[in-house]
Scaffold this active site. Structure first.
Site, short mmCIF file in Angstrom:
data_model
loop_
_atom_site.label_atom_id
_atom_site.label_comp_id
_atom_site.label_asym_id
_atom_site.label_seq_id
_atom_site.Cartn_x
_atom_site.Cartn_y
_atom_site.Cartn_z
N ASP A 211 0.24 -1.27 -0.55
CA ASP A 211 -0.37 -0.17 0.32
C ASP A 211 0.88 0.81 -0.10
O ASP A 211 1.51 1.44 0.67
CB ASP A 211 -0.67 -0.15 1.42
CG ASP A 211 -2.50 0.88 1.24
OD1 ASP A 211 -2.87 0.43 0.28
OD2 ASP A 211 -1.77 1.93 2.12
N GLU A 270 0.97 -0.46 -4.98
CA GLU A 270 0.68 0.37 -5.51
C GLU A 270 1.28 1.60 -5.31
O GLU A 270 1.50 2.03 -4.27
CB GLU A 270 -0.32 0.41 -4.16
CG GLU A 270 -1.62 1.51 -4.38
CD GLU A 270 -1.99 2.48 -3.65
OE1 GLU A 270 -3.17 3.15 -3.57
OE2 GLU A 270 -1.42 2.56 -2.96
C1 NOJ Z 1 -4.44 2.94 -1.34
C2 NOJ Z 1 -5.73 1.52 -0.50
O1 NOJ Z 1 -5.47 1.29 -2.04
C3 NOJ Z 1 -6.26 3.41 0.01
O2 NOJ Z 1 -7.66 2.75 -0.02
C4 NOJ Z 1 -6.82 3.38 1.33
O3 NOJ Z 1 -6.88 4.25 1.48
C5 NOJ Z 1 -4.65 4.27 0.70
N1 NOJ Z 1 -3.99 3.45 0.26
C6 NOJ Z 1 -4.44 4.83 2.41
O4 NOJ Z 1 -3.87 3.16 2.71
#
Ligand code: NOJ
Ligand code: CA
Length: 545
Positions: A211, A270
């Site tokens: 993440d 991500e």
């Molecule tokens: C990316 C995640 O996919 C999202 O859902 C989240 O709110 C943010 N990162 C913060 O962790």
């Protein structure tokens, strides 16, 4: 090897061509009738994924959490939230997935913890300058009395990225105030996450989705951005708190840990970056295995734009030796059925065509739960049902992401369509009655359904020697608004050496396939996203030969 021997054909690693299905645990299946999805619910529905034909499941967070951001606010990285079940339930899920031949990837959230994490509770109780505070990013405020925030950074969810605590210091939170950012210049933070990686690797997971992989290191001195409107969750502008070079050192450490385990375990980033080239840096051979291709996700339904995005992604990944990835939806963006249809009613047709386009590309694909049912975004959730901090932090100016997180419709004729068993509490987000025609059960019985299209596409993708990672892609000359490409198998295999041709009509009129492909002998397609009439490919339709 003796000289003159034929070099063995390297077998592609599983993940290079994998189709990975994202499960959002709150919304997949509820086993205990509280209206909230959970791990035993997921286990009970793994058969759906095995029949669908995906290779792996990625689970969004199910860890202990106050659920202020759907579980991306983790209070304990090594335990399951009671709402989702227990560690034993996780072990059972993993065992059943492996029995079905599905790999399991879990989410790791290293940029921030929940404010209920033991470390942050300690930090608040500890004085300024203490070791407990040094795990986070605490700073004195600016202005004569320190009552202005330390800099001008904004939260991705809206509002300031700083919150002041009782003794006057401020802490950084790029997301909600309940998600304090960790300080990755602190070695203790590294050690803690390395242990967490090992904890899940030891349990047998096949990989991690990282993440906010681009957020862990902030620019030296935390310089001002200099303007407001800094971008939000899908921002791509260069910013002092995202995509700093220092993050790569962390992933080089993580890669060593992951590689020290047997089996090919992977990590996917991500990472929101300003260019596909910068995104590709996360997948250098000694860093992470994959990165989501958000560039492709946000490309509009236009032949020129899609072709440029596909070429750009393949080139950027190719330059670093990584397989490209493709994604159309996830739990943070408007579902692509709705996104593509924004200008008219063509959303589902386009989504189905986009699926065949995407699955014919070289590399690996990420699917988001419900897209195989062609689910649309739910745009009319009542305000009091909404849960997304983005909605609250913008006072409703941003609807937030709840509309793509509505529970899955499995079977039956009334909401929530067997998401929960029997007499149960209302689902945590209301499920539209109009989804009666879209349940997995209804669609499984209909060969023309979106579910059947996905199942067939995934079966062909697995069997066809020209699909998957290796074989290159060659564009054919086409009229404006039409995409056509050929994938040639690299060498004849037992399965036969036939190429695969994919044609997509993004124009508003039918096109003649004989003209596009310059072939008179065209038989029926292997698969099409809609019915062809004679040799005419209708608008917003894709087909494979
Ligand atoms: C990316 C995640 O996919 C999202 O859902 C989240 O709110 C943010 N990162 C913060 O962790
Ligand atoms: Ca439940």
């Amino acid at each position: 090897m003796e000289s003159g021997d034929i070099a063995p054909v390297p077998t592609a690693a599983w993940w290079q061509a994998a189709v990975i299905y994202q499960v959002y645990p709150q919304s997949f299946a509820d086993s205990n009738a509280d209206g909230i999805g959970d791990l035993p619910g997921i286990t009970s529905r793994l058969g759906h994924l095995a029949t669908l034909g995906v290779d792996a499941v990625w689970l969004s967070p199910f860890y202990r959490s106050p659920m202020r951001d759907g579980g991306y606010d983790v209070a304990d990285y090594r335990d399951v939230d009671p709402m989702f079940g227990t560690l034993a339930d996780f072990d059972a899920l993993l065992a059943e997935a492996h029995r079905l031949g599905l790999r399991v990837i879990v989410d790791i959230v290293p940029n921030h913890t929940s404010s209920e994490h033991r470390w942050f509770v300690e930090a608040l109780a500890a004085p300024s300058g203490s070791a407990a505070r040094d795990r986070y990013i605490f700073r004195q405020g600016s202005g004569p009395d320190g009552d202005e925030p330390p800099n001008d950074w904004q939260s991705v969810f809206g509002g300031l990225a700083w919150t002041r605590v009782a003794d006057g210091e401020w802490y950084l939170h790029l997301f909600d105030s309940s998600q304090p950012d960790l300080d990755w210049l602190n070695r203790e933070v590294h050690a803690e996450f390395e242990s967490t990686l090992r904890f899940w690797l030891d349990r047998g997971v096949d990989g991690f989705r990282v993440d906010v992989a681009h957020g862990l290191i902030k620019a030296d001195g935390l310089p001002d951005v200099g303007h407001t409107n800094q971008g939000g969750i899908i921002g791509r502008d260069p910013l002092p708190y995202f995509d700093q070079d220092g993050v790569h050192e962390i992933y080089r450490e993580w890669r060593k840990i992951i590689d020290s385990y047997p089996g090919e375990r992977i990590a996917v980033a991500e990472a929101w970056t300003s260019t596909v080239e910068r995104a590709a840096r996360y997948v250098a051979p000694d860093e992470l295995h994959q990165a989501f291709n958000f560039e492709y996700l946000f490309t509009p339904w236009s032949a020129t734009d899609l072709r440029a995005s596909i070429d750009g992604s393949i080139a950027a990944c190719g330059a670093i030796g990584a397989p490209p990835t493709w994604v159309l939806s996830n739990h943070d963006v408007q579902r692509h059925t709705t996104r593509y249809g924004a200008l008219g009613a063509a959303g589902l047709r386009r989504a189905r065509a986009a699926t065949l386009l995407t699955m014919a590309l070289p590399g690996s694909c990420y699917l988001y739960q419900g897209e195989e049912l062609g689910l649309p975004e739910v745009t009319d959730l009542p305000p009091d049902a909404r849960r997304d901090p983005q909605w609250f932090r913008t006072n409703g100016a941003e609807p937030g992401r709840d509309g793509c997180r509505v529970p899955m419709p499995w079977s039956g004729t009334t909401p929530p369509f067997d998401f929960s068993p029997g007499e149960s509490a209302a689902p945590w987000l209301p499920v539209p009655a109009s989804w009666a025609s879209m349940t997995a059960e209804r669609q499984a019985a209909n060969p023309g359904s979106t579910l059947s299209l996905y199942r067939t596409a995934l079966r062909i993708r697995k069997e066809h020697p020209a699909l998957g990672y290796g074989p290159p892609l060659r564009w054919l000359d086409t009229p404006t608004g039409v995409l056509a490409f050929v994938r040639e198998p690299e060498r004849d295999t037992a399965a036969g050496g036939a190429p695969l041709t994919c044609v997509v009509n993004l124009t508003e009129a039918p096109v003649s396939l004989r003209d596009v492909l310059e072939r008179a002998d065209l038989g029926p397609p292997l698969l099409a996203s809609d019915r062809l009439s004679g040799d005419q490919l209708p608008p917003d339709t894709a087909a494979w030969w």
